[in-house]
Structure formats: structure tokens, C-alpha cells
Design a protein around this motif. Structure first.
Motif, PDB file in Angstrom:
ATOM      1  N   SER A 196     -48.776 -30.737 -18.030  1.00 16.94           N
ATOM      2  CA  SER A 196     -49.609 -30.690 -16.818  1.00 16.94           C
ATOM      3  C   SER A 196     -49.812 -32.112 -16.327  1.00 16.94           C
ATOM      4  O   SER A 196     -49.390 -33.082 -16.972  1.00 16.94           O
ATOM      5  CB  SER A 196     -50.957 -30.025 -17.116  1.00 16.94           C
ATOM      6  N   SER A 197     -50.452 -32.232 -15.190  1.00 16.17           N
ATOM      7  CA  SER A 197     -50.718 -33.560 -14.652  1.00 16.17           C
ATOM      8  C   SER A 197     -51.811 -34.267 -15.429  1.00 16.17           C
ATOM      9  O   SER A 197     -51.686 -35.437 -15.791  1.00 16.17           O
ATOM     10  CB  SER A 197     -51.109 -33.453 -13.171  1.00 16.17           C
ATOM     11  N   ASN A 198     -52.905 -33.555 -15.698  1.00 16.32           N
ATOM     12  CA  ASN A 198     -54.045 -34.124 -16.396  1.00 16.32           C
ATOM     13  C   ASN A 198     -54.457 -33.204 -17.534  1.00 16.32           C
ATOM     14  O   ASN A 198     -53.983 -32.062 -17.658  1.00 16.32           O
ATOM     15  CB  ASN A 198     -55.229 -34.329 -15.433  1.00 16.32           C
ATOM     16  N   ALA A 199     -55.357 -33.690 -18.352  1.00 19.64           N
ATOM     17  CA  ALA A 199     -55.834 -32.905 -19.488  1.00 19.64           C
ATOM     18  C   ALA A 199     -56.766 -31.788 -19.022  1.00 19.64           C
ATOM     19  O   ALA A 199     -57.383 -31.871 -17.954  1.00 19.64           O
ATOM     20  CB  ALA A 199     -56.549 -33.824 -20.476  1.00 19.64           C
ATOM     21  N   GLY A 200     -56.853 -30.749 -19.835  1.00 17.21           N
ATOM     22  CA  GLY A 200     -57.788 -29.664 -19.579  1.00 17.21           C
ATOM     23  C   GLY A 200     -57.339 -28.674 -18.535  1.00 17.21           C
ATOM     24  O   GLY A 200     -58.180 -27.973 -17.964  1.00 17.21           O
ATOM     25  N   GLU A 201     -56.038 -28.571 -18.271  1.00 20.79           N
ATOM     26  CA  GLU A 201     -55.551 -27.642 -17.250  1.00 20.79           C
ATOM     27  C   GLU A 201     -54.916 -26.391 -17.841  1.00 20.79           C
ATOM     28  O   GLU A 201     -54.343 -25.590 -17.110  1.00 20.79           O
ATOM     29  CB  GLU A 201     -54.563 -28.366 -16.325  1.00 20.79           C
TER      30      GLU A 201
END
Length: 534
Positions: free
Chosen positions: A266-271
Motif C-alpha cells: 500500500s502507499s502508507n501504513a494502516g490501509e
């Protein structure tokens, strides 16, 4: 924007529009309450000029002409003085009459009407009657002076003013309608402005536009995919079906080349990349496709906790040469699914994932298994970009209403710079009632299958009745498509000392191959189980 887009936007923003209308109504009501109330009363009388030949109603031409000519007197100083001298006019000391009196004549008649405004019904009645009488007195005085002491024009009172029951202004009903209209318009302006300035990924079209590739699937927002329930996607029938759809789309993501290994990032964490990687590996294994899930997130590993397996030893130990790949692989509760946990967190994750040993592991395992790699997010670290050069493709995960479109574009550019292959995108946590992406789930909710406590499927019809059916065995054979596994190769140490038998449901699943050597007769013996089997 088409009419359909406008209607969809209205449907998604109905709460905002309702709040805007409510604010407009409250503002209009408050404005009405603070405004001074004005009451209006009317009195009328006939103007006669000499003998009445046509009667009072019709009036002579002279009377009609006189009535028209005397209309300006209602705002003259002599009339104001007469009203002020009359104690019954209701005019308080210091009050002005400017703008409070008007006079009119009915068309083609000698009927004159006086309209008076005041801050109370009684004051409006007294002022209307007093103004009509004052106007009659002034007209009589003027005619007497012009006629040598005899007035030929007379104003005969016809109807005294009646106390009004409601104020003329402010008009509460009209103000509420205007306030509601203004509130609705401002709410629409806010909605369109928010849409124009919105930088988040809201639907699959936004995600596909930002990533430059098509969508592979949409995962609905479900409590069964959060927290400790992330490994049990079958608890939510709608979520389970969305992962099966993702599996199907992945199988046809490449026509000319087999997809044997892929990175989920993903682009960022927590997705939600780890949840999607785990659930995708499970549904692949459930379709008789031997699958291996590798936790390559050597910074914040989660696969071991999601699957409920021991993650103290895993990929980092294999890459550093401390243990063999065979000993690190762990069987899971899902038949046909093996996991390679991350192991201990090393000080140099990027270097380990970019090593030749990692390339060899992926190449070796992907010969007979589908390899799903849970990688760190692209933007914070470079691990996923490095892994993208070792696999057949990358699946990019984004969260609806959270991921920024510019972040998706930046992740796409990072993959493009290292010549990574982006297979497609997955939109995670789609609201079930979202008209753009979640409506199909809500509309067909009664079609999905759930299970009761005994494991029996429960079919819910549109009318609400429930039918229980006996569970049927899974007879799906591996399809001859790009993701189908190749012929299973037994591990080279099958002839060694046997380990304790694993769970019965796992005995039909081939072990991960550890060499490219052709299997011998002794290798056809029952496969060896991992030392840390499920």
C-alpha cells in the motif's frame, strides 16, 4: 457532471444537505423573532362631489377625479397634524408617521382606502380610522376655502378598520421558505466545493485514475475483518465473496504470462494490506491452489499474529542462513496454505530483502506454489519497491476515504522507477451503503451465504425466510488458468526420519519444494511436516 452523477452526489451527501436546510430554517426563525412586528389595518370611505347622480358606488366623474387628486394628502403635513391632534388616533408622543400611511382608490370608483401600519393591532386600527378622518377634514377645509366657505366634496366613512390577527411583517412562513432555500443552496455549494477540493480516494474510479491501472476488487468495510478477526474472512459472507472475486480477477490479470508470485503493498501504513494478503492467500488455498504466504514486513510484521502461528523464527533467519527454508515454513489451519513468518526484526531489512537469497527463495517457491508476499508500505520505506523487482507483479491496496490520491500516484511512480509491474489495485473498507462501490453488496445482500454454529450454510431469501441445507464437499478442481499451480514436487528429504503427523486435513497438501531435483521413488513417501506444524 451528468444528471446521474448529481443524483448520486445528492444521495451520498443527504446528511449534509439536511443539515444545511435545518441551519437555514433555524436562521430564518431567529431572524423573524428579532425583527419588529408590523400590523396593518385598512379603513375606507366614499368621496362625493355635489349631488350623487350615479350613486355612491359608481360615483360621478367629478367624484372619481377628486378622489384621485386627493390621494397625496395622506402623507401631507396638515393630515399628520390632524392625526396628532386626535387623541383617538393612537399616535404616541414622539412617534413619526413617515412610511406608515398609504392611500389608494379602487379602479373606476370613488372609494378611497387608507392603510395604516403600527407595532400592535390596536394601534394600527386607531391610526387607520384617525387617518381617514383627518384626511376627510383636510379635504373639507380645502374645498371650503376654494368654494367660498361651502365644501362641495365630502368624504363619507364606509368601513372602520378591523384589528389584524397576524402581523404583516415579518412573514414567518415566507422567511422559513427563503431560509430553507438559502440553506440548501449553501449546502450544495459546500458539497461541490468539498468534492472539488477532495484529495482522498473515494471510489474505484478515483483509485484507477490515480494508479493508472484497473481495479482488481473492492473489499467492503466489515467488523469481521478488523482486530483479531482478520484471519476469518468467512465470518462475513459479503467479505468472503469479495475476496473470491479478487482471486478470480487476479487469475486473469495477465494473459501472456503466469502470475506465480505477487507483492501486496500500500502507499502508507494502516490501509489493510496484511489483512488482504492473508485473506487472499486463504481463498487461493481453498480453491485447491497450493499457496505460500511470506511476511516480508521485517519492520512491523503481522502475519504470524493474524494466522495464530509462531513467528519467532522465519524469513530473517532464513536469509541470514541460521535455519533452512524447510524449517521456517509453517503449516496453517487452512489446507494448502503455508506461511513463512518474518522472524526477528533485523537491523537491515532493505538489504536482506534485496539480497540474492531472497530472489532465490521466491524463484524456488513459485515453481510449484503461488507466493503471496506481505510487504511494507511503499512511501515510508523502500522494501516493497525492492521486492517488486523479484516478483511477477504488485497489488496496490488503498482505503476508501482515507488514502490520498497523490500518495497513490507517488507509489505508482516508485514502482515505475524500479520497473515494477503493477497488476492492479484493491479498494479496501468500502462503505456498504456507498452508492458508488458498495451498492452492489447491499442490493444483493440476501444472496450471500452465511453459516450457522454447526457449519451449515444458511440462505436468506429476499422475503426473510431461512433454508438450511446440508454442506456439500468442495469438488472444485484446479482450473487451467494463469494462477494454477504446477505439478507438486515432494521435498528432497522425504526419505529421512518421519516427523509427528500433522492435522488430518493437511495430509493431502504437498510440502513446499526445496530443490529443483527430479523426485525419486523414495520421495513419493508421505511428505515431511514442518517441525513447527499447525
Amino acid at each position: 457532471m451528468t444528471v446521474l452523477d448529481f443524483l448520486r452526489l445528492t444521495g451520498r451527501s443527504w446528511r449534509t444537505l439536511l443539515i444545511g436546510v435545518a441551519i437555514g430554517l433555524l436562521g430564518a426563525f431567529g431572524y423573524t423573532q428579532v425583527q419588529p412586528h408590523v400590523f396593518t389595518a385598512n379603513s375606507s370611505g366614499f368621496v362625493t362631489a355635489g349631488p350623487s347622480e350615479g350613486g355612491l358606488i359608481g360615483g360621478s366623474e367629478a367624484a372619481v377625479a377628486k378622489a384621485q387628486s386627493y390621494l397625496p394628502l395622506i402623507t401631507s403635513r396638515p393630515v399628520y397634524e390632524k392625526i396628532a391632534q386626535n387623541p383617538d388616533s393612537g399616535l404616541a408622543e414622539g412617534q413619526t408617521l413617515t412610511g406608515r400611511l398609504t392611500a389608494s382608490v379602487a379602479p373606476n370608483s370613488n372609494l378611497i382606502e387608507v392603510q395604516a401600519s403600527a407595532d400592535s393591532p390596536a394601534a394600527a386600527v386607531a391610526l387607520a380610522n384617525g387617518a381617514l378622518q383627518a384626511m376627510a377634514d383636510v379635504i373639507s377645509d380645502l374645498e371650503s376655502q376654494a368654494g367660498g366657505g361651502v365644501s362641495s366634496v365630502t368624504v363619507l366613512p364606509l368601513q372602520d378598520a378591523v384589528a389584524p390577527t397576524s402581523p404583516e411583517s415579518p412573514n414567518l412562513r415566507n422567511n422559513l421558505l427563503i431560509g430553507a432555500g438559502i440553506g440548501l443552496v449553501l449546502a450544495y455549494v459546500f458539497v461541490f466545493l468539498r468534492k472539488a477540493l477532495d484529495v482522498k480516494v473515494r471510489n474505484s474510479k478515483d483509485l484507477a485514475s490515480a494508479a493508472g491501472v484497473g481495479s482488481l476488487g473492492r473489499i467492503p468495510k466489515s467488523p469481521q475483518l478488523m482486530g483479531k478477526n482478520r484471519a476469518s474472512n468467512d465470518a462475513d459472507a459479503i467479505a468472503a465473496e469479495s475476496f473470491r472475486r479478487l482471486r478470480t480477477n487476479l487469475r486473469f490479470a495477465s494473459v501472456d504470462e503466469e502470475i506465480r508470485s505477487m507483492v501486496i503493498t500500500s502507499s502508507n501504513a494502516g490501509e489493510g494490506k496484511s489483512t488482504i494478503a492473508t485473506s487472499l492467500a486463504q481463498v487461493l488455498a481453498q480453491s485447491n491452489t497450493p499457496t505460500i504466504l511470506i511476511d516480508a514486513d521485517l519492520r512491523r510484521p503481522t502475519v504470524a499474529s493474524v494466522l495464530g502461528i509462531d513467528g519467532s523464527v522465519g524469513l530473517s533467519e532464513v536469509l541470514s542462513g541460521q535455519i533452512s527454508l524447510e524449517d521456517a515454513l509453517t503449516a496453517t489451519k487452512t489446507p494448502g496454505l503455508y506461511a513463512l513468518p518474518s522472524g526477528r526484526i533485523p537491523p537491515n531489512p532493505s538489504e536482506m530483502l534485496g539480497s540474492e537469497a531472497m530472489r532465490s527463495i521466491i524463484r524456488l517457491l513459485s515453481q510449484d506454489y503461488i507466493v503471496i508476499i506481505d510487504a511494507p508500505p511503499l512511501l515510508p520505506v523502500t522494501d516493497a519497491a525492492i521486492l517488486s523487482t523479484r516478483v511477477d507483479g504488485v497489488v496496490l491496496v488503498a482505503t476508501a476515504g482515507r488514502t490520498r490520491r497523490e500518495d497513490v500516484g507517488a507509489a505508482r511512480d516508485m514502482l515505475s522507477q524500479v520497473h515494477g509491474r503493477l497488476l492492479g489495485t484493491v479498494l479496501n473498507m468500502v462503505p456498504p451503503r456507498d452508492t458508488a462501490d458498495g451498492y452492489e453488496y447491499r442490493r444483493n445482500r440476501s444472496y450471500y451465504v452465511t453459516a450457522n454454529k454447526k457449519g451449515m450454510p444458511v440462505f436468506k431469501s429476499a422475503k426473510g425466510h431461512v433454508d438450511l441445507l446440508e454442506p456439500q464437499p468442495d469438488t472444485n478442481a484446479p482450473a487451467t488458468i494463469s494462477l494454477a499451480p504446477r505439478a507438486n514436487v515432494a521435498p528432497q528429504n522425504a526419505g529421512k526420519k518421519a516427523q509427528p503427523q500433522a492435522a488430518p486435513q493437511q495430509t493431502a497438501v504437498a510440502e513446499p519444494p526445496l530443490s529443483n531435483a527430479a523426485p525419486s521413488d523414495s520421495e513419493n513417501a508421505p511428505t515431511r511436516r514442518s517441525r513447527r506444524g499447525a
